[in-house]
Motif scaffolding. Sequence first.
Motif, PDB file in Angstrom:
ATOM      1  N   SER A  67     -71.324 -47.239  19.975  1.00  0.00           N
ATOM      2  CA  SER A  67     -71.201 -46.545  18.689  1.00  0.00           C
ATOM      3  C   SER A  67     -71.577 -47.499  17.566  1.00  0.00           C
ATOM      4  N   GLY A  68     -72.144 -46.947  16.505  1.00  0.00           N
ATOM      5  CA  GLY A  68     -72.505 -47.766  15.359  1.00  0.00           C
ATOM      6  C   GLY A  68     -71.289 -48.405  14.722  1.00  0.00           C
ATOM      7  N   SER A  69     -71.524 -49.446  13.952  1.00  0.00           N
ATOM      8  CA  SER A  69     -70.415 -50.184  13.327  1.00  0.00           C
ATOM      9  C   SER A  69     -69.630 -49.323  12.346  1.00  0.00           C
ATOM     10  N   HIS A  70     -70.265 -48.243  11.833  1.00  0.00           N
ATOM     11  CA  HIS A  70     -69.585 -47.348  10.890  1.00  0.00           C
ATOM     12  C   HIS A  70     -68.715 -46.315  11.602  1.00  0.00           C
ATOM     13  N   ARG A 129     -74.227 -42.019  20.757  1.00  0.00           N
ATOM     14  CA  ARG A 129     -75.473 -42.072  19.976  1.00  0.00           C
ATOM     15  C   ARG A 129     -75.549 -40.917  18.986  1.00  0.00           C
ATOM     16  N   ILE A 130     -75.187 -39.715  19.467  1.00  0.00           N
ATOM     17  CA  ILE A 130     -75.208 -38.548  18.588  1.00  0.00           C
ATOM     18  C   ILE A 130     -74.224 -38.723  17.438  1.00  0.00           C
ATOM     19  N   CYS A 131     -73.017 -39.170  17.757  1.00  0.00           N
ATOM     20  CA  CYS A 131     -71.990 -39.346  16.719  1.00  0.00           C
ATOM     21  C   CYS A 131     -72.383 -40.435  15.725  1.00  0.00           C
ATOM     22  N   THR A 132     -73.065 -41.455  16.205  1.00  0.00           N
ATOM     23  CA  THR A 132     -73.553 -42.504  15.308  1.00  0.00           C
ATOM     24  C   THR A 132     -74.590 -41.932  14.349  1.00  0.00           C
TER      25      THR A 132
END
Length: 241
Positions: free
Chosen positions: A181-184, A148-151
Motif C-alpha cells: 500500500s502507498g505511504s498515504h 494497489r487499487i486502494c492506493t
Amino acid sequence: MDDYNYQDLSKMIDHSLLTPTLTTKELDAGLQLAIAYDVASVCILPYYLKECATALRGSTIKASTTIGFPHGGHTTAIKRAEAEQALQDGCEEFDMVVNISQVLSGAWDYVQQDIAAVIDVAHGGGQKVKVIFENCYLTDDQKIQLCRICTELKADWVKTSTGYGTGGATHADLKLMREHSGSHVQVKAAGGVRDLESLLAVRALGVSRCGASRTSQMLGEAREKLGLPPIANTATTSGGY
C-alpha cells in the motif's frame, strides 16, 4: 522505558459495536466505555450512527459505521446510498466491505468502481474510508491487487477483516498490506487483537488502527503498565471482532 504513551495506544482502537443482538442500552453503554477510554473511533450499527455522533460530540472520538457489511455483496448503488445516509447522520469514518465475489472472480474494474463510489462520497464530505478485504478468503495476489487499487483511489486505510469471516488479522497479511500500500494508506487490523501484547505486536508492524471489542481489557492493561489509574464504572460491552 516504554516507547509509547497511553494516547498512542488508545488512539489505535476502533471500538466495535456491531454485534446485531446489541440492545440500545448496550450500545449506549459501549459509547460511554469508548469515551472513558478515549479511543480513536466507535464503529456502530448504521441505524444508531446518528445517536453515536451526538454522544461523541465534543470528544476527540470519531463516529464510524459500516457500508456493505458484512459480506460486501450489496450493489454499488446501495453502498453509495448507505454512504450518503451515513454522511448525513454524522459519519466521520466509513468501514466498507469490498465485493468479495467480484474479487474472487477477477472482476477488477467492478471492484475498483465499487470502492470508488464510497470513497467519492466520503471524501466529498471531508471524511475517511477504511476498505475491508476479508483476507481469509483471498490469495496473496488478490490482496496485493486490492492494495494497489486502494492506493490509486487514495483510500485512507486498508483493513484485514470484518470479524464475520473464517479468520482475522494475521501478521503475514499485515506485513503484506503495509508493503504493497502507498505511504498515504494506513493499515487496520481486525479480528484477533485482544490483549496489550497483540496490540503492541501489530503496532510494530505499522498498523495504526485495530478493531476491538475487548477495549477495556486491552487499555486497562495498558494503563496499569504505564502506572495510570484504572477507569472506573464502565461496562464491558462486547460488540464484534
